[in-house]
Design an enzyme around this catalytic site. Structure first.
Site, PDB file in Angstrom:
ATOM      1  N   HIS A 194       6.955  -4.658 -11.255  1.00  0.00           N
ATOM      2  CA  HIS A 194       7.282  -4.361 -12.665  1.00  0.00           C
ATOM      3  C   HIS A 194       6.754  -5.434 -13.617  1.00  0.00           C
ATOM      4  CE1 HIS A 194       9.993  -1.204 -11.172  1.00  0.00           C
ATOM      5  NE2 HIS A 194      10.489  -2.097 -10.342  1.00  0.00           N
ATOM      6  N   LEU A 216       2.279   1.312  -7.211  1.00  0.00           N
ATOM      7  CA  LEU A 216       2.416   1.600  -8.633  1.00  0.00           C
ATOM      8  C   LEU A 216       3.813   2.161  -8.798  1.00  0.00           C
ATOM      9  CD1 LEU A 216       0.744   1.486 -11.244  1.00  0.00           C
ATOM     10  CD2 LEU A 216       0.036   3.846 -10.823  1.00  0.00           C
ATOM     11  N   ASP A 217       4.583   1.581  -9.721  1.00  0.00           N
ATOM     12  CA  ASP A 217       5.979   1.978  -9.873  1.00  0.00           C
ATOM     13  C   ASP A 217       6.120   3.491 -10.013  1.00  0.00           C
ATOM     14  OD1 ASP A 217       6.517  -0.707  -9.895  1.00  0.00           O
ATOM     15  OD2 ASP A 217       6.617  -0.849 -12.071  1.00  0.00           O
ATOM     16  N   LYS A 218       7.236   4.007  -9.511  1.00  0.00           N
ATOM     17  CA  LYS A 218       7.481   5.445  -9.556  1.00  0.00           C
ATOM     18  C   LYS A 218       7.450   5.974 -10.982  1.00  0.00           C
ATOM     19  CE  LYS A 218      10.697   8.980  -7.852  1.00  0.00           C
ATOM     20  NZ  LYS A 218      11.950   9.223  -7.092  1.00  0.00           N
ATOM     21  N   SER A 274       5.723   4.764 -13.397  1.00  0.00           N
ATOM     22  CA  SER A 274       4.412   4.522 -13.999  1.00  0.00           C
ATOM     23  C   SER A 274       3.401   5.529 -13.473  1.00  0.00           C
ATOM     24  CB  SER A 274       3.951   3.091 -13.702  1.00  0.00           C
ATOM     25  OG  SER A 274       4.884   2.152 -14.205  1.00  0.00           O
TER      26      SER A 274
END
Length: 257
Positions: free
Chosen positions: A193, A109-111, A113
């Site tokens: 992303h 999970l993106d930093k 997000s």
């Protein structure tokens, strides 16, 4: 520990890692220091094969047994990295869960997000959740800069091209809340992303992105940084999850305002 079939022989370093004792690199160091024994004999090489269900493996004279599989649901806060170890990160997801076994994040999970991420020592479950062939659904809610027009939502449903391939969410819905305009998307296969990029193609800027569901597992009442151990029913549902994700309809539960 759940096995439908007997585990095949594996290299000792991988065995120690699979048992949740240490990383493969750390295992190689222990073997080099002559601290690992199998069936009472000190190992001389890291390429030795062992049967973790039959052989007696010991480190410093202490027997290492099979470790029960454990899977946690974590609400990853913004700014936390979805890795086991990152020298450039302030915090990683594994540092947020107090577990008796070594855990690994399932996917990323993106930093920037937030939301649901699973941590487990069950490699089979991790493979089922992340491999595209199983199509386990991931549900996201994005706070965007404006209320999307119906034509904008239709463009998302029709699919956009990313990295030379069409990307089409399984479901898309717009939500108007006091906190602003949100778009909910359900994906079955993810790339880096992806949600931000899909929305960017149709001219929507993401101000906040929350993952609220992975297959049948929901964020629920977890708050940022909070975690819980998955129930046996949730584990079974995850292992059974196919492209339907094991869930019908959309649900916004678990989104913190």
């Amino acid at each position: 520990m759940r096995h439908e079939l007997p585990l095949p022989p594996m290299r000792i370093a991988r065995a120690l890692s699979s048992l949740g004792y240490c990383s493969r690199r750390e295992a190689d160091r222990l073997i080099e220091q002559r601290r690992v024994a199998v069936n009472g004999e000190i190992l001389q090489t890291p390429v030795a094969l062992v049967d973790v269900e039959r052989d007696a493996i010991a480190v410093d004279g202490v027997t290492i047994g099979l470790v029960a599989t454990m899977t946690y649901a974590l609400y990853k806060p913004v700014g936390v990295t979805s890795t086991v170890r990152d020298p450039h990160a302030g915090r990683t997801v594994v540092q947020l869960v107090d577990s008796p076994v070594r855990l690994y994040p399932v996917g990323r999970l993106d930093k920037e997000s937030e939301g649901l991420i699973l941590l487990t020592n069950d490699g089979e479950l991790a493979q089922r959740v992340t491999h595209p062939r199983y199509g386990v659904e991931k549900e996201y809610e994005a706070l965007v800069d404006r209320v999307p027009e119906p034509a904008t939502l239709d463009a998302i449903r029709a699919g956009v091209v990313l990295d030379g391939r069409p990307r089409r969410p399984l479901r898309v819905a717009a939500i108007q809340r006091d906190s602003g305009a949100w778009v909910r998307l359900v994906l079955a296969e993810g790339i880096n992303h992806e949600v931000r990029r899909i929305l960017g193609v149709v001219g929507l800027s993401v101000r906040r992105l929350v993952r609220t569901r992975i297959g049948p597992v929901r964020l629920g009442r977890l708050r940022p940084g909070g975690s819980r151990l998955l129930s046996s029913e949730e584990i079974e549902a995850l292992n059974d999850a196919k492209r339907s994700g094991g869930v019908s309809g959309l649900n916004s539960r678990g989104l913190s305002q």
